[in-house]
Design an enzyme around this catalytic site. Structure first.
Site, short mmCIF file in Angstrom:
data_model
loop_
_atom_site.label_atom_id
_atom_site.label_comp_id
_atom_site.label_asym_id
_atom_site.label_seq_id
_atom_site.Cartn_x
_atom_site.Cartn_y
_atom_site.Cartn_z
N HIS A 9 29.62 36.58 44.06
CA HIS A 9 29.23 35.55 45.00
C HIS A 9 27.72 35.30 44.97
O HIS A 9 27.27 34.23 45.41
CB HIS A 9 29.70 35.91 46.41
CG HIS A 9 31.16 35.68 46.61
ND1 HIS A 9 31.70 35.24 47.80
CD2 HIS A 9 32.21 35.82 45.76
CE1 HIS A 9 33.01 35.12 47.68
NE2 HIS A 9 33.34 35.47 46.44
N HIS B 195 40.17 39.55 39.96
CA HIS B 195 41.28 39.87 40.86
C HIS B 195 42.15 41.01 40.33
O HIS B 195 43.20 41.30 40.90
CB HIS B 195 42.12 38.63 41.12
CG HIS B 195 41.40 37.60 41.93
ND1 HIS B 195 41.93 36.37 42.25
CD2 HIS B 195 40.17 37.63 42.51
CE1 HIS B 195 41.06 35.68 42.97
NE2 HIS B 195 39.99 36.43 43.14
#
Length: 731
Positions: free
Chosen positions: A96, A259
């Site tokens: 992020h 993920h």
């Protein structure tokens, strides 16, 4: 007490300083020149003398990585690690930090540690990353200024991957921290979180944005506008990742690789979350999102609102993500927080996932709508299938894509620091060949300048070519610039702003001079076209100054090399194509922004101050550097002479300006007494007389004693732009 006012802000009672009206409130159309002066040295507690590369060289890098490795499994009671491992949290932190990068203007990204400040530290998509940075604080405190926050955040993501069995491609330090929020980045016009008012009539994201909603890094994981449609989500995923320079293969690898680890958190509705860090109470000390649900942590954590893990073994690198995706059918469900997600049907016992905190509890794998877009999108699905069947290819693709994600805005390899820098060169790094020959000396430079001026090319053409080459530089991601001489290659050679016909004439003349010099050199010396383009501009500036009565020597330092087509990704360089270049009075038609706003934005990308922007534009105008001979702003009768005529004539009170159209984007200046036409101008010209701050600067140069200062300041600013990408000179 309510009548008492603060002597500094003038406010009464408990009204915050933010409630004070400022100039922008009174005059909302006023341009923001503050972005040209952000990150002033006075804001940096380390001072002007601090040199980060030197400090980084003193770092015990191995010890730092060992401490980060230990941190991964050192679960803290105040914020317990999922499955006893913080790896996924730090991957998200690094992702992020880097994931705000967008190719449109090179802004965002991990290069400055801007995630520590508003608005990023309080974005909904960054919920609970404040805890990750606090977990890093003991390590940052230990190693001090030898490691920046920006570098530490990215390195923590790398170590997290390595600690869970993944082999990364490498790591480079060199990111220097900023010390205040960035004001130059346009994140969107929305006034509320998770809103979408950023698309054109075709449904495409407006440039330069790369996220689908305000406060998101990429896409809404529940689907476009919260609608669980994997096919529509696939379009969003591809568009947003492409906006940060990722191919479809890199996009699939990043989504699946990221993920492979950790879980989503949505134990309860987000109504249990209190204010984000910037809005939190003083006593929260910079932490936000206090969770009032049960313990507020561990199994009660609320982040995205989606709840669950993607695969078994969430703390190990394996093929589980694709195995789950393609083994099971998926049922649309809602999380305890009320978020749309997909749950695997008829799960085998060995694929049930143990709870991250509660012993004896397990859950079926989940996928977000964005995850399932990899299975349902016609373009991404074949790539996902291939990675499912070829773990080695998947691992290699993810390693490379992760390195690209986390290093895209660091700049050229000359800025890379540390022992983990990979030797392999990537084309997205915009490589230039090393200089392997002796450089030309002062005598040869002087001879070459004479030859260039005698080549038949005008001052205007030589200045425009040099400016076109160097001004592609972006301080945001340190791309572009004159090194590499890519203005002679596609796509830059055909850009309208570069006046291709005129540019070709300059390049042909310079190539002839280069060939003659290199073939006749007996001492092994060579000169590149990249150097000659800049040298030609410098020679032209010297002549223009001399013709105006000022003898100057424009500093020139050789050492640029010429890149080839094989080192130049045409599509990647096309994003450097300007929407507008106010310095050459050129603007693509149909843009919603005003010319003066685009000028200031470009000046900020060139790291210019307001005085530097002013003197450069004024000098380029009178030397005739406008694209295609455009006469707007050429406030002189002596085109090609470097003088302060632009400033003097702009301030002439006997000139009356009137717009030529209802759009008020072009103007005619007439003699106020006779009505005779004197000049034409764009908004990028007249802003220097309209804006009070810019007018004050212009006045300095228009004064009777301002001519010499103008020339000296122009030369200094010119050299700065010509050397913006010469990182080799600073190492």
């Amino acid at each position: 007490m309510s009548d008492l006012k603060c002597p500094f802000s003038g406010h009464t009672g408990a009204v915050t300083p933010a409630g004070n009206t400022n100039n922008g409130d009174w005059w909302p159309n006023q341009i923001n020149l503050g972005i040209l002066h952000q990150h002033h040295p006075a804001s940096n507690p380390l001072g002007d003398a601090f040199d980060y590369p030197t400090a980084f060289a003193s770092l015990d890098y191995s010890a730092l990585k060992a401490d980060l490795q230990t941190l991964m499994t050192d679960s803290q009671d105040w914020w317990p690690a999922d499955w006893g491992h913080y790896g996924a949290l730090f991957i998200r932190l690094a992702w992020h930090s880097a994931g705000t990068y967008r190719t449109g203007d090179g802004r965002g990204g991990a290069g400055h540690g801007n995630q520590r400040f508003a608005p990023l530290n309080s974005w909904p998509d960054n919920t609970n990353l404040d805890k990750a940075r606090r977990l890093l604080w003991p390590i940052k405190r230990k190693y001090g200024n030898a490691i920046s926050w920006a570098d530490l955040i990215i390195l923590s993501g790398n170590v997290a991957l390595e600690s869970m069995g993944f082999r990364t491609f490498g790591f480079a330090g060199g990111r220097e921290d900023i010390w205040q929020p960035e004001e130059d980045v346009f994140w969107g016009k929305e006034t509320g979180w998770l809103k979408d008012e950023r698309r054109n009539d075709k449904g495409e994201l407006n440039q330069p944005l790369a996220a689908v909603e305000m406060g998101l890094i990429y896409v809404n994981p529940e689907g476009p506008h919260g609608e669980p449609d994997p096919v529509a989500s696939g379009r969003d995923v591809r568009e947003t990742f492409a906006r940060m320079g990722m191919t479809v293969e890199e996009t699939v690898a990043l989504v699946a690789g990221g993920h492979t680890f950790g879980k989503c958190h949505g134990a309860a509705p987000d109504s249990h979350l209190e204010a984000e860090p910037e809005g939190a109470a003083l006593h929260e000390q910079g932490l936000g999102w206090r969770n009032t649900y049960e313990s507020g942590k561990g199994e009660h954590t609320i982040t995205s609102g989606i709840e669950g893990a993607w695969k078994p073994n969430p703390t190990r690198w394996d093929q589980g993500y694709f195995q789950m995706m393609f083994t099971y059918e998926w049922e649309l469900t809602k999380s305890p927080a009320g978020a749309w997600q997909w749950t695997a049907k008829d799960v085998k016992p060995e694929h049930m996932i143990p709870d991250a905190h509660v012993a004896g509890k397990s859950s079926a794998p989940i996928m977000t709508t964005a995850d399932l877009s990899l299975r349902h999108d016609a373009i991404m699905e074949p790539v996902a299938r291939r990675f499912h069947l070829d773990q080695e290819a998947f691992a290699d693709a993810f390693a490379r894509a992760w390195f690209k994600l986390t290093h895209r805005d660091l700049g050229p390899r000359a800025l890379y620091l540390g022992p983990d820098v990979p030797e392999e060169v990537q084309i997205w790094q915009d490589p230039v060949p090393p200089v392997t020959h002796p450089l030309i000396d002062e005598a040869e430079i002087s001879t070459l300048k004479q030859q260039i001026l005698a080549s038949g090319q005008s001052v205007s053409a030589l200045v425009a070519a040099a400016w076109g080459s160097a001004s592609t530089f972006r301080g945001s991601d340190r791309r572009g610039g004159a090194n590499g001489g890519r203005i002679r290659l596609l796509p830059q050679r055909t850009w309208e702003v570069n006046d291709p016909e005129q540019l070709n004439g300059v390049l042909t003349a310079l190539e002839t001079i280069q060939s003659q010099f290199n073939s006749s050199s007996s001492n092994g010396k060579s000169v590149s076209i990249a150097d000659l383009i800049v040298l030609g501009g410098c020679a032209a500036v010297e002549k223009a100054a001399a013709d105006g009565g000022h003898t100057v020597v424009v500093p020139f330092r050789p050492g640029r090399s010429d890149a080839g087509p094989e080192q130049t990704d045409t599509a990647s360089f096309n994003v450097l194509k300007p929407l507008a270049d106010g310095f050459r009075n050129w603007q693509r038609s149909g843009l919603p922004l005003r010319a003066e706003e685009l000028l200031v934005d470009r000046a900020q990308l060139l790291t210019l101050s307001a005085p530097e922007m002013t003197v450069l534009l004024a000098g380029l105008r009178v030397m005739g550097a406008n694209t295609a001979g455009n006469r707007q702003g050429v406030f002189t009768q002596n085109v090609g002479v470097l003088s302060n005529d632009f400033c003097v004539n702009l301030l002439d009170m006997t000139t009356r300006w009137t717009p030529t159209s209802e759009a008020q984007d072009a103007y005619i200046g007439r003699d106020s007494a006779t009505g005779a036409e004197r000049w034409s101008a764009s908004r990028a010209d007249l802003v220097f007389g309209s804006n009070s701050q810019l007018r004050a600067i212009v006045e300095v140069y228009a004064q009777n004693d301002g001519g010499s200062r103008f020339v000296a300041d122009f030369v200094k600013a010119w050299v700065k732009v010509m050397e913006l990408d010469r990182f080799d000179l600073r190492s």
